[in-house]
Design an enzyme around this catalytic site. Structure first.
Site, PDB file in Angstrom:
ATOM      1  N   THR A  92       0.872  -1.189   0.000  1.00  0.00           N
ATOM      2  CA  THR A  92       0.000   0.000   0.000  1.00  0.00           C
ATOM      3  C   THR A  92       0.904   1.233   0.000  1.00  0.00           C
ATOM      4  O   THR A  92       1.303   1.708  -1.047  1.00  0.00           O
ATOM      5  CB  THR A  92      -0.975  -0.010   1.192  1.00  0.00           C
ATOM      6  OG1 THR A  92      -0.250  -0.266   2.401  1.00  0.00           O
ATOM      7  CG2 THR A  92      -2.038  -1.094   1.012  1.00  0.00           C
TER       8      THR A  92
ATOM      9  N   THR B 268      -0.941  -1.157   9.073  1.00  0.00           N
ATOM     10  CA  THR B 268      -1.598  -2.437   8.805  1.00  0.00           C
ATOM     11  C   THR B 268      -0.497  -3.397   8.369  1.00  0.00           C
ATOM     12  O   THR B 268       0.105  -3.186   7.356  1.00  0.00           O
ATOM     13  CB  THR B 268      -2.631  -2.272   7.703  1.00  0.00           C
ATOM     14  OG1 THR B 268      -3.547  -1.276   8.110  1.00  0.00           O
ATOM     15  CG2 THR B 268      -3.415  -3.507   7.393  1.00  0.00           C
TER      16      THR B 268
ATOM     17  N   GLU C 108       7.116   4.754   7.073  1.00  0.00           N
ATOM     18  CA  GLU C 108       6.660   5.941   6.339  1.00  0.00           C
ATOM     19  C   GLU C 108       7.480   7.174   6.724  1.00  0.00           C
ATOM     20  O   GLU C 108       7.486   7.606   7.874  1.00  0.00           O
ATOM     21  CB  GLU C 108       5.177   6.182   6.618  1.00  0.00           C
ATOM     22  CG  GLU C 108       4.298   5.120   5.981  1.00  0.00           C
ATOM     23  CD  GLU C 108       2.827   5.245   6.354  1.00  0.00           C
ATOM     24  OE1 GLU C 108       2.018   4.584   5.692  1.00  0.00           O
ATOM     25  OE2 GLU C 108       2.502   5.967   7.299  1.00  0.00           O
TER      26      GLU C 108
ATOM     27  N   ASN D 113       0.518  10.690   6.059  1.00  0.00           N
ATOM     28  CA  ASN D 113      -0.668  10.326   6.813  1.00  0.00           C
ATOM     29  C   ASN D 113      -1.704  11.429   6.892  1.00  0.00           C
ATOM     30  O   ASN D 113      -2.866  11.179   7.241  1.00  0.00           O
ATOM     31  CB  ASN D 113      -0.263   9.855   8.217  1.00  0.00           C
ATOM     32  CG  ASN D 113       0.343   8.471   8.177  1.00  0.00           C
ATOM     33  OD1 ASN D 113      -0.364   7.475   8.102  1.00  0.00           O
ATOM     34  ND2 ASN D 113       1.664   8.398   8.188  1.00  0.00           N
TER      35      ASN D 113
ATOM     36  N   THR E  98      -7.548  10.810   1.406  1.00  0.00           N
ATOM     37  CA  THR E  98      -8.055  11.784   0.435  1.00  0.00           C
ATOM     38  C   THR E  98      -7.090  12.015  -0.701  1.00  0.00           C
ATOM     39  O   THR E  98      -7.468  12.556  -1.736  1.00  0.00           O
ATOM     40  CB  THR E  98      -8.323  13.120   1.138  1.00  0.00           C
ATOM     41  OG1 THR E  98      -7.107  13.565   1.770  1.00  0.00           O
ATOM     42  CG2 THR E  98      -9.417  13.001   2.169  1.00  0.00           C
TER      43      THR E  98
END
Length: 401
Positions: free
Chosen positions: A132, A172, A259, A396, A401
């Protein structure tokens, strides 16, 4: 061919539908006769009510139908070994609170089944497909032997995904281990639990535990040899070390890909009265936003590390004695550790050397508890984590969006 199976799952109370369904399959089959894992990425199928459970079950049913229709080796029937006819585990990763595009997924499963292959490119394609916010696929493999069967070479492969919402408590985070070694389900589960507590449960990107965390381990016994029925046997001890080390390597790829991360940090807590206390302290340091931002800013603010040690919850009485506690930065180039605090007394810090150490990508933080109140503690625990950067906030801030 049918496998023994084991898994660990998230402890988040809002457990995703695939977590619930996979747990049911494993429990219903007593961990035996598992044939497949099906995964989707982009939608977590979490907090989706009864419809989400129906979707996860439909994915399992469709995969099972493909195997049954293809004439694949059948597992033992439910009446012989289990109360559940299902033989597939299901995993999902992505945005929480949205329903799966289930029609598209179900129609694509037969194509995925028809193109199954054991080539490296096929493994790599699967590892890429579940990414992802990951920036690279996470895939490892190795071979090994066991004391009782030195002439047999066993294979071990693993893949995982995750870069954010990582603070597993089994984010996740999804992970899979596969081997052709002869490990029955009753041995596979405690083996996986031991390895996970020292690997996937010892990493943190941001301190958030996902609704979907799942790590599964399948063993098909295809290579033959003596079945490993006890972890206290010579084979069991060797296998425990192999699987734990492999799981650590695989889990650390998640931190490497955290990230927005610019640092890969190992925190090692030594001379503790218990492993549990050492791991709680290491976890608290790894989750501290102040520690993580200081590392990003290359600031040798060791007071933040000590503060995290001091507010760690649930420690045994006498686990931390301020006058016995020491903190150091350990460079990864093998040079001498930079001592920051020695038995409760602060050191004069060479800021130039501290800046150089913190300028490197890899770093170790060493916390020595001095044996605790009684002075006899010898246990240690490791945790791996990354820093917090501006990029983490950017990723994040607009994830959905």
């Amino acid at each position: 061919m049918p496998c023994s199976g084991a898994a660990v799952f998230t402890k988040n109370k809002f457990q995703a539908a695939p977590v619930t369904v996979s747990r049911q399959v494993l429990q219903g089959r007593s961990g035996e006769g598992i044939r497949a894992i099906v995964i989707n990425a982009g939608c977590a199928n979490a907090v989706t009510g009864k419809g989400g459970l129906d979707d996860a079950s439909a994915m399992v049913h469709t995969v099972d139908t493909c195997f049954n229709s293809s004439g694949a080796t059948s597992p033992a029937t439910p009446s012989e070994s289990s109360s559940d006819p299902r033989t597939t585990l299901v995993m999902s990763t992505g945005v929480i609170g949205q329903r799966l595009p289930i029609s598209k997924i179900l129609s694509a499963i037969p194509t995925a089944h028809s193109t199954l292959s054991s080539t490296h490119n096929s493994w790599l394609l699967a590892a890429r497909a579940i990414c992802t916010t990951d920036t690279f696929p996470k895939l490892l493999s190795r071979t090994f032997t066991l004391p009782s069967s030195p002439g047999i070479t066993y294979s071990l492969a693993g893949m995982t995904k995750g870069a954010g919402m990582i603070h597993p408590n089994m984010a996740t985070l999804l992970g899979m281990l596969f081997t052709d070694a002869p490990i029955p389900a009753q041995t596979l589960q405690p083996l996986l639990t031991h390895a996970v507590n020292r690997s996937f449960n010892a990493i943190s990107v941001d301190g958030d535990t996902s609704t979907n965390d799942t790590l599964a381990f399948l063993a098909n016994s295809a290579a033959g040899g003596k079945a490993i029925t006890s972890l206290s046997s010579e084979d069991g001890k060797a296998l425990t070390e192999i699987i734990t080390s492999f799981a650590q390597q695989l889990s650390q790829l998640v931190i490497r890909d955290g990230e927005g991360a610019t640092k890969f940090v190992r925190v090692r807590v030594v001379n503790s009265t218990s492993f549990a206390d050492a791991q709680k302290i290491a976890s608290t340091i790894a989750r501290s936003p102040l520690v993580k931002t200081a590392l990003y800013g290359k600031d040798a603010n060791w007071g933040r590390i000590l503060c995290a040690v001091g507010y760690t919850d649930g420690l045994s009485p006498g686990a931390v004695v301020p006058e016995k506690t020491s903190v150091s930065f350990v460079p990864t180039d093998g040079s001498e550790a930079l001592k920051l605090l020695v038995r409760g007394e602060p050191e004069i810090i060479d800021e130039k050397r501290a800046g150089k150490i913190l300028g490197e990508e890899d770093l170790e933080i060493l916390v020595d508890l001095g044996g605790g109140e009684g002075g006899a503690g010898k246990e240690e625990a490791n945790y791996w984590f990354c820093d917090f950067s501006h990029e983490y906030v950017t990723i994040n801030g607009d994830y959905r969006t």
